[in-house]
Design a protein around this motif. Structure first.
Motif, PDB file in Angstrom:
ATOM      1  N   CYS A 169       0.842  -1.194   0.000  1.00  0.00           N
ATOM      2  CA  CYS A 169       0.000   0.000   0.000  1.00  0.00           C
ATOM      3  C   CYS A 169       0.880   1.248   0.000  1.00  0.00           C
ATOM      4  O   CYS A 169       1.613   1.496   0.964  1.00  0.00           O
ATOM      5  CB  CYS A 169      -0.921   0.004   1.218  1.00  0.00           C
ATOM      6  SG  CYS A 169      -2.010  -1.424   1.310  1.00  0.00           S
ATOM      7  N   ILE A 190      -6.761   0.212   2.789  1.00  0.00           N
ATOM      8  CA  ILE A 190      -6.610  -1.091   3.440  1.00  0.00           C
ATOM      9  C   ILE A 190      -7.969  -1.689   3.766  1.00  0.00           C
ATOM     10  O   ILE A 190      -8.196  -2.889   3.606  1.00  0.00           O
ATOM     11  CB  ILE A 190      -5.724  -0.970   4.695  1.00  0.00           C
ATOM     12  CG1 ILE A 190      -4.283  -0.689   4.264  1.00  0.00           C
ATOM     13  CG2 ILE A 190      -5.806  -2.215   5.568  1.00  0.00           C
ATOM     14  CD1 ILE A 190      -3.324  -0.408   5.389  1.00  0.00           C
ATOM     15  N   LYS A 191      -8.902  -0.854   4.194  1.00  0.00           N
ATOM     16  CA  LYS A 191     -10.256  -1.331   4.486  1.00  0.00           C
ATOM     17  C   LYS A 191     -10.884  -1.961   3.241  1.00  0.00           C
ATOM     18  O   LYS A 191     -11.499  -3.036   3.312  1.00  0.00           O
ATOM     19  CB  LYS A 191     -11.100  -0.155   4.982  1.00  0.00           C
ATOM     20  CG  LYS A 191     -12.534  -0.507   5.368  1.00  0.00           C
ATOM     21  CD  LYS A 191     -13.191   0.690   6.033  1.00  0.00           C
ATOM     22  CE  LYS A 191     -14.654   0.424   6.347  1.00  0.00           C
ATOM     23  NZ  LYS A 191     -15.504   0.482   5.140  1.00  0.00           N
ATOM     24  N   LYS A 194      -9.209  -5.375   2.539  1.00  0.00           N
ATOM     25  CA  LYS A 194      -9.630  -6.416   3.490  1.00  0.00           C
ATOM     26  C   LYS A 194     -11.070  -6.864   3.245  1.00  0.00           C
ATOM     27  O   LYS A 194     -11.407  -8.028   3.494  1.00  0.00           O
ATOM     28  CB  LYS A 194      -9.478  -5.915   4.922  1.00  0.00           C
ATOM     29  CG  LYS A 194      -8.053  -5.551   5.329  1.00  0.00           C
ATOM     30  CD  LYS A 194      -7.219  -6.780   5.583  1.00  0.00           C
ATOM     31  CE  LYS A 194      -5.899  -6.414   6.235  1.00  0.00           C
ATOM     32  NZ  LYS A 194      -5.067  -7.611   6.493  1.00  0.00           N
ATOM     33  N   CYS A 201      -1.615  -6.454   4.462  1.00  0.00           N
ATOM     34  CA  CYS A 201      -1.345  -5.174   3.801  1.00  0.00           C
ATOM     35  C   CYS A 201      -0.176  -4.491   4.514  1.00  0.00           C
ATOM     36  O   CYS A 201      -0.213  -4.301   5.726  1.00  0.00           O
ATOM     37  CB  CYS A 201      -2.567  -4.258   3.868  1.00  0.00           C
ATOM     38  SG  CYS A 201      -3.971  -4.849   2.899  1.00  0.00           S
ATOM     39  N   ILE A 203       2.423  -1.046   4.470  1.00  0.00           N
ATOM     40  CA  ILE A 203       2.451   0.348   4.004  1.00  0.00           C
ATOM     41  C   ILE A 203       3.884   0.795   3.773  1.00  0.00           C
ATOM     42  O   ILE A 203       4.760   0.606   4.626  1.00  0.00           O
ATOM     43  CB  ILE A 203       1.798   1.281   5.041  1.00  0.00           C
ATOM     44  CG1 ILE A 203       0.376   0.835   5.347  1.00  0.00           C
ATOM     45  CG2 ILE A 203       1.804   2.720   4.546  1.00  0.00           C
ATOM     46  CD1 ILE A 203      -0.288   1.626   6.465  1.00  0.00           C
ATOM     47  N   SER A 220      -2.420  -1.419   9.702  1.00  0.00           N
ATOM     48  CA  SER A 220      -1.829  -2.256   8.658  1.00  0.00           C
ATOM     49  C   SER A 220      -1.195  -3.487   9.298  1.00  0.00           C
ATOM     50  O   SER A 220      -1.122  -3.604  10.526  1.00  0.00           O
ATOM     51  CB  SER A 220      -0.766  -1.473   7.884  1.00  0.00           C
ATOM     52  OG  SER A 220       0.391  -1.286   8.687  1.00  0.00           O
TER      53      SER A 220
END
Length: 266
Positions: A169, A190-191, A194, A201, A203, A220
């Motif tokens: 990400c 990320i939401k 998922k 994930c 970052i 994360s």
């Protein structure tokens, strides 16, 4: 056997990046050993390239130093073969499509498998063109890591649906480099990932301080740091190893404290 699953199996992960061959491959080899000992869960090795379009000035300069020191893809594979005799830390390559194609895509992925490279990250290959690399990556049990950015928007679910290993990400727009503030869109990205697929994930882009790492670890599965480490390598040259190891230890501690705090609150 691909070891990527173990990277995220024990809580939040810290993933340092260095450019292979900066300042030379002997130092790179020692950095891998010491970063692994300091708590790195996965190590990203950049293959130096003359036109790294996703990189900021710090990593561009590192690529140039590595190329000037005589670093080649073949020499990196030889180094990794030595590393694997005593060190099993998961490793990912960060590179560009040109060096892979010039080297020979299947030969590249086969060599990755032989020396235990678990994943390859290729920033200049968009989702729609991953077919150029993916069949050979799958054949040789190498995860081709998908990247998403704030600009991905409606493509995030599509990319996440076919992602493997973990999703990289990108925390902010632009090239790599240290930033004082990290973009706020990453939690929403990320939401969406998922909701689409149960996949880790991590970052990256811009993270440099323990405070930033702890903050990113709140939502994360892992934190990736590159430019801040490459700056340490640039500052200390051949004497950089203990300084990088201490930095990795500090960042890993910050992430682990965040994890422990999260457990205590739940």
């Amino acid at each position: 056997m691909n070891k990527l699953a173990q990277v995220f199996a024990n809580g939040k992960s810290f993933i340092p990046f260095i450019t292979a061959g900066d300042p030379d491959l002997e130092v790179t080899e020692e950095l891998v050993y010491q970063m692994a000992a300091a708590g790195a869960d996965l190590i990203e090795l950049g293959i130096p390239f003359s036109d790294p379009v996703a990189e900021g000035a710090v990593i561009q300069a590192a690529d140039q130093r590595a190329l000037e020191s005589g670093t080649t893809t073949d020499k990196i594979f030889v180094m990794l073969n030595r590393i694997r005799r005593s060190c099993s830390v998961p490793i990912a390559f960060m590179t560009y499509v040109n060096p892979i194609v010039v080297y020979g895509t299947e030969r590249f992925m086969r060599n990755c498998q032989e020396v235990g490279v678990d994943a390859v990250i290729v920033p200049d290959v968009p989702y729609e063109e991953k077919g150029e690399l993916e069949p050979w990556a799958i054949k040789h049990n190498v995860h081709l890591i998908s990247m998403i950015a704030p600009t991905s928007r409606e493509r995030i679910r599509m990319i996440a649906g076919e992602a493997q290993g973990f999703v990289y990400c990108v925390s902010s727009l632009g090239v790599t480099g240290v930033r004082k503030e990290i973009g706020g869109d990453v939690a929403e990205m990320i939401k969406l990932v998922k909701e689409t697929k149960d996949i880790p994930c991590a970052i990256g882009f811009g993270i440099s301080t323990p405070e930033q790492a702890a903050m990113m670890a709140e939502f994360s599965d892992g934190v990736i740091v590159g430019s801040a480490i490459v700056k340490i390598v640039e500052k200390y040259g051949a004497a950089c190893v203990p300084h990088v190891a201490q930095y990795v230890r500090t960042m890993k501690d910050a992430i682990m404290k965040n994890t422990m705090n999260s457990f205590s609150k739940s």
